[in-house]
Structures are given as C-alpha cells and as structure tokens.
Design an enzyme around this catalytic site. Structure first.
Site, PDB file in Angstrom:
ATOM      1  N   ASP A 118      53.411  45.792 173.881  1.00 30.34           N
ATOM      2  CA  ASP A 118      53.858  46.711 172.826  1.00 30.34           C
ATOM      3  C   ASP A 118      55.014  46.074 172.052  1.00 30.34           C
ATOM      4  O   ASP A 118      56.044  46.707 171.818  1.00 30.34           O
ATOM      5  CB  ASP A 118      54.273  48.055 173.418  1.00 30.34           C
ATOM      6  CG  ASP A 118      54.337  49.159 172.354  1.00 30.34           C
ATOM      7  OD1 ASP A 118      53.712  48.975 171.284  1.00 30.34           O
ATOM      8  OD2 ASP A 118      54.999  50.175 172.586  1.00 30.34           O
ATOM      9  N   VAL A 151      66.046  59.502 175.953  1.00 22.57           N
ATOM     10  CA  VAL A 151      67.059  58.463 176.103  1.00 22.57           C
ATOM     11  C   VAL A 151      68.422  59.048 175.758  1.00 22.57           C
ATOM     12  O   VAL A 151      68.582  59.744 174.739  1.00 22.57           O
ATOM     13  CB  VAL A 151      66.760  57.258 175.197  1.00 22.57           C
ATOM     14  CG1 VAL A 151      67.824  56.179 175.382  1.00 22.57           C
ATOM     15  CG2 VAL A 151      65.396  56.684 175.523  1.00 22.57           C
ATOM     16  N   GLY A 177      67.400  59.799 171.685  1.00 21.66           N
ATOM     17  CA  GLY A 177      66.024  59.432 171.361  1.00 21.66           C
ATOM     18  C   GLY A 177      65.027  60.133 172.243  1.00 21.66           C
ATOM     19  O   GLY A 177      65.316  60.472 173.398  1.00 21.66           O
TER      20      GLY A 177
END
Length: 976
Positions: free
Chosen positions: A810, A682, A675
């Site tokens: 978030d 990631v 990611g």
C-alpha cells in the site's frame, strides 16, 4: 695444524659478513611480517581467500599478492579485485618502508583515506580506484615520486587537492575521474606534468574551456575529459599530441568545428566527441586512417562523410546519428575489418546501403533510420548471422527483403517501417528465435502471414499495419506467449479472428482495424488480463458483442463499422460516447441515444416477482439493523475509549522506552484524535518527558470499524476482514525493522478487545498532506528529491535488506510521513506481507492498496510481488514531479496519472509541461531524470520494472546539480 690458506680466510670473512648482514636485516624483515599479519587482521571481515597463505610461520615473500625486493622486504602489495571490505589500515601499510606499489582497486573499501597516506613516501604506484570511500582525497604532496595514481570511481567528494601534485614531475598516469568533486576549472597544474601519458579526468565536475596549453603534454597517449561541463572549442593545441591513441570528450558543451590539424593525430584509434554542439564538417577525420571507433553523434555536424572512411582497415564502430550530414556512405565502409556497429540515423544521408559491412562476420547493429537512403537491402545481410538490430525505417528503400533476414538467429529487432518495400514475409521467420520486435508498417508488403511466425517465440511486438497482407490470420499466432502488441490494421486480412489469441496473456494492444475480417468476435479476448487497447473497427464482423469484454479494463475500444447485432453490454455503455459502436445498425440499447431499442423480454412470472420482492424487503430490514448496530457500537466506542484503564493490558516493547504504559492509555481520548481510517483511530500523545508520540488504536473486532480511508489519512490502511490479524501483521513487520526511512514502532499495548501501537510522531504529517491538501507546503525541488530518495531507500530496505524481505502493498504518498526536517518515513504496514522463498510469490485473495496506486497486475491475478510496490512508488514520483494527485478529472475518464504522463511523452515541450510550474527552470533537467525513473517504475509488465535497489541508484544519479545535461527528446522519444 696447517694454517688456513689466504683464499679460505677470505671466504670465511665473506661468510661472516653475510651472516652479520642477515642478522642486521632479520629484525626489519620480521617487522614486515608482523605488519602484513596486522593488515590481514584489519581485513578479517572481508569475504576473500586471498589471505589463506598469510601465516606467521610462512615466508612473507610467498604470501599471495606480495612481492619482495632482493633483501626480502615487502616491495609491492597487489590486492586489487579481491572483495576486500572495511577501511584501509594505512598506518600499518605505510610502515612498510620499502613499499613501492600499493594496489587496492576494485574492492569494497569504505571510510575516509586519512593523511597517513603521506607516510607512504616511497610509493611509486598507488591504486585505490573503484571503491566506496567518503570525504576528500588526501593531500599526497609528500609522495612526490609517484608515477601511477589511480583514484577513479572511488567515491571521493569535495575539492581535489590539485596542488599536492605540484612536485610529481615523474607522474605518468593520473586517473581521478568519476568522482563527484566540487566544480573547478581545468586544473592548470596538470599542464606542467609533461611526462603524463594517461590523463583520465572524466566525470569529475570540470568546467570552463580546455586550455590551449594542453598541447604541452606531448607524451599523452590517452586523454579523457568526458561528462564534464566543458565549453568553448576543442583547442588547436590538442593537434600537437601526436602520440594520442584515445580522445574522449563526449557529453560536454563544446562548440565550434573540429580543429584544423586534427589530421596530425595519426595514431588515434578511439575518438569520441559525441553529445556536444560541434559544427562544421568531418574533413579532418578523413586522414585518421588508424581509427577503430568514431563516435560523433548528437552534434550539429554537416557536409558529407569522407570517402576515405571506406578505406580504413581497422574501423569497426561508426556512430554519427543526430547530425546534419548529407551525401552517401562510402561504398566499401566496413569491408576491411570485422566491422561491428553503425548508427547514422537522423541525418540527411542518401544513396544505397554499403553492401559489405558484415563481410568480417561480426556485425551486431545496423541503424540507419530517418535518412533518405534508397535502393534495395543488399543480399549479403541475409547471411549476417551476428546481427541483433536492423533498423532502416523512414527512408526511401524499396524492393524485396532478402528472405534470410527474416530468420537471422540473433536478430532481436527488425524495423523496416515507412519505406517502399514489397513482397512477402517468408517462412524463414520461423528461425528467428531471438526476434522480439517486428516493425514493417507503411510499406507495400503482401501475401499471407506465414504460420511459422509462431516459432519466433520471443516476439513481443508485431506491427504489420498499412500494407497489403491478405489471407487468414494464422491460428498459430496464439502460441506467441510473450506478445504484448499486435498491429495488423490497414491490410486485407480475411476470415475470422483466431480464438487462440485468448491464450496470449501478456498482450495489451490489438489493432485489426480496416481489414476484411468476418465471423464473431471471439469471447476468449475477454480473458486477456492486460488488454487495454482493442480496435476491430471497419471489418465485417457479425454476431453479438461478447459479454466477456465487460471484464476488460480498456483505455480504447473501437468496434465501429462492422455488422454487429444484439444489445450493447451494460458495462460498455460509456464507450458509446467515443463512437466505439457507430456503424453497426443492428446493435441495440435501452439507454443509449442513437441506437434502436432492444426487443422486450417476456414478462417475469408472478411467483418470481413475489420471491424477488420478499428478498428485497429482507435486505432492507437487514440493512436497517446493521445501521442501528453500528450507531450503538460507535456510541459504545466513544465511552469505551474513556474507560480503557478498566482493561487488562500487555505491553511489548521494541526499543528502550522513556514513557509509561499509563501515559499512553490515559491519552486515548477524543481531544487527542488526529486521524481515522479503516484499521483504527490515531491519537497524538504527549508523554510526560515531553516526547510526542502517535498511537494507533485498533479494535480486534471487524464490526462497524472505519468504513473508508481518506487519501490523506496518516499511517492508516484500508479495511480488512480481521483487525486483529492486521494488527499482528503490522507488529510483526515493524518490530524487526531498524531503518531511518521506516517509521519507528516503540511498543505495542494489547488487551482482549483492542490494541495500541505506539509510533514516533511525524509533525509534518504525510507527503499527501504537503502536496495536495489545505496543509500544502511550497516544497522546493531539493526537498522533493530528498523525500523521493529517502522513501526509495526505505522500500529498498524492505525488499532487499530485511532478514525476511517484505512487500508493503500500500505504497502511496499518504503512507510516506515527514518528520520536522521533512525526512520521509514509510508507514502503515497493515497490508505488508513477507516475501515467499524464491520460486514462489505472495498470493493475496483481495486487491490490496489504494486506487490510483494499484499496479495493473492486481486486475488480473492474485499473485503479486515486490514489483507492485515499485509501481506504486513510481506513482508517488509522478506526484512529486507534477504536483498532481493520482486521480484528477483533467486526466480523462477512466485514466490516472500514469496514463496522463505517458500520453505526453511525444515532444520535448509536452514532456516539460508535465513538471510542476512551481519548480524553477534551473531544476528541470534533474526533474525530468526523476520522471524517467517514474516511467520505468510504472511499466505495465512487472518484469520490465526495475528493482528498488536500481531505483535508488538511478535517483542518486539524479541528484540536483550533479547531473550531466540530458536531452529530453532523446530520453523519451525515438530511442533506438
């Protein structure tokens, strides 16, 4: 020496016998003392003062909550409502051989109640109700002398041991309701407990029909079977219970008519069979002249209300709404007592409003909407100072409204809409300091709106639409700081729109269409931070459209059919497609079809043109340099990841580690990349011990970091001005968190240039993946529900249970990760902030979050709090219910999932259409319950949203198959 007399000898013998008896009893009494001290020790963690008198050198009979028998042994323990916590020390308690009463209700006791309770065989009174136990209720068959058993609302689950009551022939009180027991038919064994006077079995999963043999319990005073799954008719046997004082049968699926012979219950004071499917008439009720409260709402009852109710001397509460009743209300209804409440809404009732229901001076609510009542409002209600709600909308009422009604001091809601009233709103309204909602639309009211309305400072909603009001709108209306909706359309108001409205910062709806307003549109309207509906059409407004309106986030703008002139602001051009500017021939636009072209501006001087050209060339050169730098940096990053071992690293662990630092650093390579996002890359890492880990690599420099986060990227957050600051924020948050629904941070590994965060790996990715991408799973409703509840518990922990409560900022489905069992974890704390002390709120200088999830207050303030997380979580709930993304083209331009959902809350059918088609019908009612929580969470004003603690409680009540049936239309449409 003189020999003792026979009398003296006898006295001595008695004294010796008494002393001997005391010596025999002393050890046993001492045992009771030690037992009580051990009980005190077992509750040592409780926040209570009840044990202050329990000292070893004191007489145990003087201990608070303890009563002794004549021999000094403990007979009763009364410790209810003492804030006790922990488990019950039953072994110690049941060693008190003469204990007859044990009362521990209304505490915070937890754990299982063991079979040791059977050792308390001398008990006659047992109260463990209103606690937080777990597991099954124990077998109590050996305590067959029980007279009182209270275990209601105590958390017990599984099957209740009804057979253990078999030998309790003396039982008078059986109260085990409000527990999520396994479903069962009405327990036949209870029908043999003929001494019962109090039977409370509400909300404990009983199904089937009420047995006719209920009539065997002739001593019953109270019968409560509400909120179960009962079907069939109310049995005739119930009419044999002539001692009944209260009958509660509400929220079942009962059918048929009220049984003939109900009139025999001449002692009945409280009768509630609401929210069923009962039919027939109320004729039997006319004989129950001791009634205090009558609640039969939400049924299918028909016919007239018995005239005898007007003679009932004790009646204070009548709730008959949502039936098919006809005819008038008894004229003397409520005139004999301190009448409190009436709701007969949504029937077919006719005639006048009974004039004396507030005669006793206690009436709180008069709700008679959606009937065919006629005549005037009786003048007597103008002095009913206790009234809080007065709703008579959608009737045939007429005449002037008594002036005093406008200014009643406790009144919160006046709803007179859709009648034939006339006359003015009087200056009395200045006394209505509690009034929040004023609805008088669709009548024939006239006159000026009094300036005194500004003194009704609690007003939130005003709807005066479609009347004959005239004169100017008082400038004082700007003093209503809590106003959210102002509807003045369809009247004869003239003059200008008060610029003072710009100080009403809570307002989100203004409708002044179809009046005779003139002058310019006040620029101050553009400063209203929450305004999303502005309709000023069909007036005589002139001048230019204020440029300040461009800053608003409007769902509807209508300025059509006025006398406006000048250019249409560029940011409002899309509104033209909706006809928002039609009928204003003097408006102009360079781009809009159907509008004349604006007059050309004077040419720009040559030297300014040259300066502008130079600036443009400089910008292009700078942009080219930046692109080249980013390319080189990206290339360097690729090689940098292969040479991370060249750096000096510092490891900080937050859990016991079963892997080594080198294992992590060696695995940061392109092959393991899973990611990318604004805060770093990631990687999936397999440690030497076989444990899978997720590692986020964060560069401390901002230069050329990831530019855009994809909605489905796990763990990552949006770009920030400082990656190092974001890294430190995430470490600070996660290192202190220990919760099953928050992602676990094992350690951080830092160098001068970058840092690595090592998390537990979530093999099922994010909720976003599972709902919306090619990795989509067919998530059944039970899985979705568990994800919703688990994520809610994670946020509840952050908001309410951390040493320093925090907001995430978030919350979204891509930041809810799923383990191998689809259990959720809240992730990505790069934006999280510690909450400020009470009295202040976290202030952020940039909008944090993701489009579609961002709470509306971000648009107008940089002061946000935990309620912004609640809003975002509400959006996630909507995703789970509907299967839709937060932003979809089908929602319409500038609309998100919240707008789309709220636009469909009109009918039962449209509400049900929101539910994902893959969710079976059998779950629909539970799904709608969760949708209702989502709607509460996404309230536009933060103060109207629940806390996450309340959200968790509401979701737990919506657990599949443990809910009562709900009426969708009642929950969403026309709530009173």
């Amino acid at each position: 020496m003189k020999p003792p007399s026979p009398t003296a000898g006898a006295a001595s013998l008695h004294l010796l016998s008494a002393v001997y008896l005391l010596l025999l009893l002393a050890p046993a009494a001492a045992d009771d003392l030690q037992t009580l001290l051990s009980i005190k020790d077992a509750f040592k963690d409780s926040n209570t003062r009840v044990f202050d008198s329990w000292e070893s050198n004191s007489n145990l009979c003087n201990f608070k909550g303890i009563s002794c028998d004549s021999d000094g042994f403990v007979k009763e323990i009364e410790l209810s409502n003492q804030n006790l916590s922990g488990a019950i020390p039953l072994t110690a308690i049941c060693s008190l051989n003469r204990l007859q009463k044990l009362s521990l209700g209304y505490n915070q006791l937890r754990g299982r109640v063991s079979e040791d309770l059977n050792n308390c065989s001398s008990l006659r009174y047992l109260d463990v109700g209103n606690n937080f136990f777990s597991g099954q209720f124990p077998d109590v068959s050996s305590i067959n002398g029980l007279v009182y058993l209270y275990a209601n609302c105590s958390g017990f689950t599984g099957a209740f041991p009804w057979d253990s009551l078999r030998g309790m022939s003396a039982l008078q009180v059986l109260s085990v309701g409000d527990n999520p027991f396994d479903r069962t038919t009405f327990p036949a064994l209870v029908l043999n407990l003929t001494r019962l006077s109090w039977l409370y079995l509400s909300n404990c999963s009983i199904e089937g029909e009420i047995p006719e043999e209920i009539g065997n319990l002739v001593e019953l005073v109270n019968l409560e079977l509400a909120m179960n799954f009962l079907t069939g008719e109310i049995p005739a046997g119930i009419t044999k219970l002539k001692k009944l004082w209260q009958v509660e049968l509400f929220s079942n699926n009962l059918t048929g008519e009220l049984p003939a012979g109900l009139r025999n219950l001449t002692n009945l004071e409280m009768f509630d069979a609401s929210t069923n499917f009962l039919s027939g008439t109320l004729s039997e009720v006319g004989f129950l002249n001791k009634l205090v409260s009558l609640q039969l709402f939400e049924n299918q009852l028909s016919g007239e209300i018995p005239a005898e109710l007007g003679e009932f001397r004790n009646l204070v509460n009548v709730s008959l709404y949502m039936n098919r009743l006809t005819g008038p209300l008894p004229e003397k209804l409520g005139s004999w007592s301190e009448f409190y409440f009436i709701d007969v809404s949504e029937n077919f009732l006719t005639g006048p409003i009974p004039p004396q229901m507030c005669k006793g001076g206690k009436m709180k609510m008069l709700l008679m909407l959606q009937n065919n009542f006629s005549g005037e409002i009786p003048a007597s209600y103008a002095s009913c100072t206790t009234l809080t709600r007065f709703r008579v909308n959608k009737n045939r009422l007429s005449g002037w409204v008594p002036g005093g009604i406008w200014g009643l001091p406790e009144m919160k809601l006046i709803d007179l809409a859709e009648n034939d009233f006339e006359g003015p709103i009087t200056t009395d309204i200045g006394n209505a300091r509690s009034l929040a909602q004023l609805f008088v639309a669709d009548n024939r009211f006239y006159g000026e709106l009094p300036a005194e309305i500004s003194k009704a400072s609690s007003l939130v909603s005003i709807d005066l639409g479609n009347n004959g009001f005239s004169g100017t709108i008082p400038v004082e209306i700007g003093e209503l700081k809590q106003i959210t909706a102002l509807h003045l359309q369809g009247n004869k108001f003239s003059g200008s729109i008060p610029a003072s409205l710009g100080s009403c910062h809570s307002i989100n709806e203004i409708n002044m269409a179809e009046n005779a307003l003139s002058g310019e549109i006040p620029p101050s309207l553009g400063s209203l931070p929450t305004l999303n509906f502005l309709n000023l059409s069909r007036n005589e407004l002139s001048g230019q459209i204020p440029a300040t309106l461009s800053s608003l986030r409007l769902n509807l703008l209508d300025l059509s059919h006025n006398k406006l002139s000048g250019p249409v602001p560029e940011s409002l051009l899309t509104e033209a497609n909706n006809g928002s500017f039609a009928g204003n021939p003097s408006l102009c636009s360079e781009t809009l079809a159907g509008f004349r072209r604006c007059s050309p501006q004077a040419g720009m001087p040559n030297h300014l043109r040259l300066v502008l050209l130079c600036l443009m060339l400089a910008f292009v050169a700078l942009l080219a340099s930046l692109v080249g730098f980013c390319y080189l940096k990206k290339k360097a990053d690729r090689t940098g990841e292969r040479s991370l071992k060249d750096h000096s690293w510092d490891l900080r662990s937050f859990h016991v580690l079963t892997f080594k630092e080198d294992e992590i650093i060696d695995a940061i390579k392109q092959d393991n990349l899973i990611g990318k996002g604004g805060s770093g890359h990631v990687y999936r890492v397999m440690a030497g011990n076989g444990k899978e880990l997720a590692v986020k690599h964060v560069w401390h420099s901002d230069e050329c970091a990831g530019r855009k986060i994809g909605s489905a990227t796990p763990i990552l957050g949006p770009p920030r001005s400082s990656k190092h600051r974001q890294f430190e924020a995430e470490v600070k948050m996660l290192s202190s968190i220990r919760h099953v629904n928050v992602v676990k941070l094992y350690c951080s590994i830092s160098s001068e240039d970058s840092s690595l965060l090592v998390y537990e790996y979530m093999p099922n990715g994010s909720l976003w993946d599972r709902l919306h991408t090619c990795r989509k799973l067919a998530l059944d409703w039970e899985a979705r529900y568990e994800i919703a509840l688990g994520a809610a518990k994670g946020l509840e922990y952050l908001h309410h249970s951390c040493d320093e409560p925090m907001i995430h900022r978030d919350v979204k489905s891509s930041n809810i990760l799923l383990d191998e069992h689809l259990k959720p974890r809240i992730a990505d704390f790069g934006l999280a902030k510690i909450l400020q002390p009470e009295g202040s709120r976290e202030s952020t200088q940039v909008v944090a979050g993701t489009h579609g999830y961002i709470a509306p207050e971000y648009a107008y303030t940089n002061k946000v709090n935990e309620k912004s997380d609640v809003y975002s979580f509400g959006v996630v709930l909507m995703e789970l219910v509907t299967g839709k993304r937060p932003i979809e083209t089908e929602f319409g331009e500038n609309k998100d999932i919240v707008d789309w959902v709220c636009g469909k809350l009109k009918t039962k059918e449209s509400v049900l259409s929101l539910v994902d088609s893959s969710i079976p019908q059998m779950y629909k009612e539970n799904v709608i319950k969760v949708l209702k929580v989502a709607i509460l969470c996404t309230a536009r004003l933060p103060t109207l949203r629940p806390t996450m603690r309340s959200v968790v409680q509401m979701l737990e009540e919506a657990r599949p198959f443990q809910l009562l049936s709900i009426v969708v239309t009642k929950d969403f449409v026309g709530n009173k």
